[in-house]
Scaffold this active site. Structure first.
Site, mmCIF file in Angstrom:
data_model
loop_
_atom_site.group_PDB
_atom_site.id
_atom_site.type_symbol
_atom_site.label_atom_id
_atom_site.label_comp_id
_atom_site.label_asym_id
_atom_site.label_seq_id
_atom_site.Cartn_x
_atom_site.Cartn_y
_atom_site.Cartn_z
ATOM 1 C CB SER A 61 44.242 2.774 -15.455
ATOM 2 O OG SER A 61 45.014 1.924 -16.264
ATOM 3 C CE LYS A 64 43.376 -1.730 -14.989
ATOM 4 N NZ LYS A 64 44.178 -0.638 -15.594
ATOM 5 C CB SER A 121 46.421 0.446 -12.287
ATOM 6 O OG SER A 121 45.507 0.717 -13.311
#
Length: 380
Positions: A61, A64, A121
């Protein structure tokens, strides 16, 4: 003929930007468990430590960071607003992992979407925003890869906007994540979200707790993004600021969340204990230079290049010498180099900063010259 103004400033300066910065420490110099890591000063981009920093790895993640960057850039460009409403598609609502359980057709502001992505997230919100900005996630991913190329991220390629899927073609490196994080942290807006510890959405009915525990534990933490998949293991881009200096520590493929966080804190502690940031601009304003045969009698000046330098704490003061001509002849072009600010340490030159004309001064024509001569004669 030139004059030299020596400005003895009590600055602990060793370098201009990364060009003269300290050599980065390597693997064994600091005890880091993770197989890949990097430590970077945020303002100058100087790398202070690296370990397999260019190895391509799955980012989970931490992907991101790029998703957030594109959202923030669109906000600051006026393409979207924080109070715009985003409608979740069936596809966005289907995403699991870290999420806020969007329902198909649910409407949420960009402000809340951004909060959910930065704090917990949220994969579903990341996909919803990708679709909102580009029509489809696939088109948004094309934007991600174009932006990566623009930023010079040579070991990065994205296939999705979440990092949820362990795709062989979805990879980046510790160095590229640090550069990407540095670009995101240039936007003050992101700190309003990345520093949130606890918050809520849906009128307080759904609570959010930051996945980055350093926001709560570590003094000065400003973010930024955690990640985990079974392939990527525990990843983190950690940013922190104290006393006007900020650092970025990126950890890739940590064994546990605890070891990942400990590695990041070790790097940040080393940075804050050993380095300070100093201005490469004199406290006094630069003088204006006289211009002969110009439509204006003088031109203002400005410094070119890096504004800051990284220096070890406790290092000796530097000498600054400003070298300028007594007079310029018109025409003077804006951006024309007219002098140099030289930084010396222990008698050794460590930086030479160009001094440029901050304006344009055209040359006077025939009648202007005639009037000047006439005025001189009358004055006699």
């Amino acid at each position: 003929m030139k004059r030299t103004l020596c400005l003895l400033l009590l600055f602990a300066v060793l370098a201009q930007g990364s060009a003269f910065g300290p050599e980065p420490l390597r693997d064994a110099a600091i005890p880091i468990d993770a197989p890949s890591a990097i430590l970077m000063e945020q303002e100058t981009g100087t790398v202070l430590y690296e370990k397999n920093a260019d190895q391509r790895m799955a980012p989970a993640s931490v992907t991101k960071v790029m998703t957030l960057l594109l959202i923030v850039e669109d906000l600051e460009a006026g393409k979207i607003r924080l109070d715009d409403v985003v409608t979740a598609s069936r596809r966005a609502a289907s995403f699991g992992g870290s999420c806020v359980f969007l329902e198909e057709g649910e409407r949420m502001t960009v402000d809340d979407m951004l909060k959910c992505i930065a704090v917990v997230s949220a994969n579903d919100c990341a996909v919803a925003m990708a679709e909102h900005l580009s029509g489809t996630e696939a088109l948004f991913v094309e934007r991600m890869n174009r932006r990566a190329e623009e930023l010079g991220l040579t070991n990065t390629h994205f296939t999705n906007c979440t990092g949820l899927f362990d795709d062989e073609e979805h990879y980046t490196s510790a160095r590229d994540i640090a550069l990407l994080s540095r670009e995101l942290m240039r936007h003050d807006l992101i700190r309003s979200y990345s520093t949130i510890w606890m918050d809520s959405i849906r009128d307080g009915s759904f609570e959010l707790a930051n996945t980055n525990k350093l926001v709560y534990w570590y003094e000065g933490c400003t973010g930024l993004k955690t990640g985990f998949t079974s392939k990527a293991m525990y990843c983190l881009s950690a940013t922190a600021e104290r006393d006007g200096i900020a650092f970025i520590a990126v950890i890739m493929h940590g064994e546990t969340a605890e070891s990942r966080n400990a590695d990041a804190m070790t790097l940040l502690n080393y940075a804050f204990a050993n380095f300070s940031l100093c201005s490469l601009r004199p406290e006094a304003p630069l003088p204006e230079l006289p211009v002969e045969m110009g439509k204006q009698g003088s031109v203002p000046l400005r410094c070119e290049g890096e504004a800051w330098a990284l220096a070890p704490k406790g290092s000796a003061a530097a000498e600054y010498a400003l070298s300028l001509p007594e007079l310029l002849s018109a025409p003077v072009r804006e951006g024309q180099q007219v002098g140099t600010l030289t930084v010396r340490l222990g008698g050794e030159t460590v930086a030479e900063i160009p001094i440029l004309a901050a304006g344009e001064v055209p040359r006077i024509g025939f009648w202007g010259i005639f009037k000047k001569l006439a005025g001189s004669l009358i004055g006699l």
